[in-house]
Design a protein around this motif. Structure first.
Motif, PDB file in Angstrom:
ATOM      1  N   GLY A  27       1.967   5.622  -6.159  1.00  0.00           N
ATOM      2  CA  GLY A  27       1.807   6.987  -5.677  1.00  0.00           C
ATOM      3  C   GLY A  27       1.608   6.981  -4.163  1.00  0.00           C
ATOM      4  O   GLY A  27       0.832   6.169  -3.650  1.00  0.00           O
ATOM      5  N   TYR A  28       2.286   7.880  -3.462  1.00  0.00           N
ATOM      6  CA  TYR A  28       2.299   7.794  -1.996  1.00  0.00           C
ATOM      7  C   TYR A  28       1.923   9.118  -1.345  1.00  0.00           C
ATOM      8  O   TYR A  28       2.320  10.200  -1.805  1.00  0.00           O
ATOM      9  CB  TYR A  28       3.698   7.383  -1.529  1.00  0.00           C
ATOM     10  CG  TYR A  28       3.834   7.301  -0.021  1.00  0.00           C
ATOM     11  CD1 TYR A  28       3.218   6.284   0.700  1.00  0.00           C
ATOM     12  CD2 TYR A  28       4.571   8.260   0.685  1.00  0.00           C
ATOM     13  CE1 TYR A  28       3.335   6.204   2.079  1.00  0.00           C
ATOM     14  CE2 TYR A  28       4.693   8.191   2.064  1.00  0.00           C
ATOM     15  CZ  TYR A  28       4.072   7.161   2.758  1.00  0.00           C
ATOM     16  OH  TYR A  28       4.188   7.097   4.124  1.00  0.00           O
ATOM     17  N   PHE A  63      -2.068   3.551  -5.678  1.00  0.00           N
ATOM     18  CA  PHE A  63      -1.630   4.527  -4.687  1.00  0.00           C
ATOM     19  C   PHE A  63      -1.717   3.915  -3.290  1.00  0.00           C
ATOM     20  O   PHE A  63      -2.455   2.959  -3.056  1.00  0.00           O
ATOM     21  CB  PHE A  63      -2.511   5.778  -4.726  1.00  0.00           C
ATOM     22  CG  PHE A  63      -2.602   6.437  -6.070  1.00  0.00           C
ATOM     23  CD1 PHE A  63      -1.741   7.473  -6.413  1.00  0.00           C
ATOM     24  CD2 PHE A  63      -3.550   6.027  -6.994  1.00  0.00           C
ATOM     25  CE1 PHE A  63      -1.826   8.082  -7.655  1.00  0.00           C
ATOM     26  CE2 PHE A  63      -3.644   6.637  -8.235  1.00  0.00           C
ATOM     27  CZ  PHE A  63      -2.780   7.666  -8.568  1.00  0.00           C
ATOM     28  N   ALA A  71      -3.804   2.925 -12.171  1.00  0.00           N
ATOM     29  CA  ALA A  71      -2.830   3.545 -11.265  1.00  0.00           C
ATOM     30  C   ALA A  71      -3.056   3.004  -9.865  1.00  0.00           C
ATOM     31  O   ALA A  71      -4.181   2.733  -9.458  1.00  0.00           O
ATOM     32  CB  ALA A  71      -2.965   5.073 -11.280  1.00  0.00           C
ATOM     33  N   ASN A 116      -5.708  12.996  -8.297  1.00  0.00           N
ATOM     34  CA  ASN A 116      -5.219  11.766  -8.935  1.00  0.00           C
ATOM     35  C   ASN A 116      -6.330  10.939  -9.579  1.00  0.00           C
ATOM     36  O   ASN A 116      -6.078   9.843 -10.068  1.00  0.00           O
ATOM     37  CB  ASN A 116      -4.469  10.913  -7.912  1.00  0.00           C
ATOM     38  CG  ASN A 116      -3.144  11.521  -7.523  1.00  0.00           C
ATOM     39  OD1 ASN A 116      -2.166  11.451  -8.273  1.00  0.00           O
ATOM     40  ND2 ASN A 116      -3.089  12.132  -6.346  1.00  0.00           N
TER      41      ASN A 116
END
Length: 357
Positions: free
Chosen positions: A53-54, A34, A32, A78
């Motif tokens: 992801g932000y 971010f 993932a 996360n």
């Protein structure tokens, strides 16, 4: 691996572009990806992939406890394993590491004034550096400085890479005569030395009156900015030199120009130089930082002495007078950038480092 890029703003600067490029490029390459901007959003927000992801932290001070708690919560929720902190965001990354000792912290040094490292502040950075698992430096001078001054054992040189969105919509219509535009893509900061470029262009304009100069980059509306604007006014260049501020459509804007220029007094490895190369622009740049790694010979572009308006003028005029030579230089530079500064090459090195720590 679940990787968070950490950056203080989303303004259109070099470190910010790299943070966004990394976050986008890591999608699908790690578990993932971010990105967190700590202090301020900006035009690069729209360049971030929807798959990243932000978090916007809204940090108001160095020890903003609410912001620190929000970051720690985001990391925990996360399952983030690595924080890749860019430029000045190293302090809040260090605080996160102290709170979560198993977290891996990588600091990315983008310091743009690598010609003036003797005067670089280092007290806080040195204290924080003992918590870094690794340091990436954008040029060899910064790597040597970190090895001498900081407490991190694992330090490596990592060249920048650039990405452009060929599908973006043209927003910024450049002024001037089509086919006769010179571009300088650089925020209005003293190290970018726009004054030397303006002096060179004043002389160029005497012989090439149809040519125009276009300055794209954030205007901080400070003393330096006022000096630039006053010089343009006093030298009667208002109809030949145009300022646009930050532009969201870099790729489309670059394609409206014939020559790319950087007149900096100091650099790391400028993203603008790589972006010029990606669109095949012939380039004139000052021989500072690691510009010579990108333009390694006259077939790939021209390097001139910094703060030398006469050399800069002659180099730009060489391309104006020899359009075929200019075109060929742009093609060679594009091949060089795609070969040595592509996202695939750089991202592989980054992922290998993430894994090794």
């Amino acid at each position: 691996m679940r990787i968070l890029q950490l950056i203080d703003t989303m303004e259109a600067g070099g470190a910010e572009r790299i943070a966004v490029n990394f976050a986008n490029a890591l999608v699908g390459a790690v578990d993932a990806s971010f990105l967190c901007t700590t202090r301020k959003e900006g035009p690069l927000r729209q360049s971030l992939s929807i798959e990243v992801g932000y978090l916007f932290l809204k940090r108001k001070s160095t020890l903003d406890l609410k912001a620190i708690k929000r970051l720690n919560k985001f990391i925990r929720n996360n399952g983030i394993t690595h924080v890749h902190a860019h430029a000045t965001s190293f302090f809040i990354a260090t605080v996160a590491k102290i709170s979560r000792p198993k977290l891996k912290v990588i600091w990315h040094d983008h310091y743009g004034q690598s010609e003036f490292l003797d005067s670089r502040p280092k007290t806080v950075l040195k204290l924080c550096s003992k918590y870094f698992d690794h340091i990436f430096c954008v040029n060899s001078k910064l790597k040597a400085w970190s090895e001498h001054n900081l407490k991190t054992k694992s330090i490596a040189y990592l060249p920048n890479f650039a990405e452009l969105d060929d599908s973006e919509t043209l927003v910024t219509e450049l002024k001037g005569v089509s086919g006769k535009r010179i571009l300088c893509l650089a925020n209005l900061r003293p190290q970018k030395d726009h004054l030397t470029l303006l002096k060179a262009f004043k002389e160029i304009n005497k012989g090439f009156k149809d040519w125009s100069l276009h300055l794209i980059g954030k205007d901080f509306e400070d003393d330096y900015s006022e000096t630039i604007k006053a010089h343009i006014e006093n030298q009667e260049l208002k109809n030949k030199v145009f300022l646009y501020g930050s532009c969201p459509d870099v790729s489309a804007t670059l394609k409206q120009c014939e020559i790319g220029v950087l007149s900096s007094k100091s650099e790391g490895l400028p993203i603008a130089l790589l972006e010029y190369g990606l669109v095949g622009l012939p380039v004139v740049a000052t021989d500072v930082g690691d510009c010579s790694l990108v333009i390694s010979n006259n077939r790939e572009g021209q390097l001139v002495e910094p703060q030398n308006s006469f050399e800069l003028k002659n180099a730009i005029e060489l391309y104006i007078n020899n359009p075929e030579k200019a075109k060929l230089a742009g093609e060679h530079l594009k091949l060089k950038v795609l070969k040595d500064f592509s996202n695939q090459t750089i991202i592989k090195k980054v992922i290998d480092t993430y894994q090794s720590i």
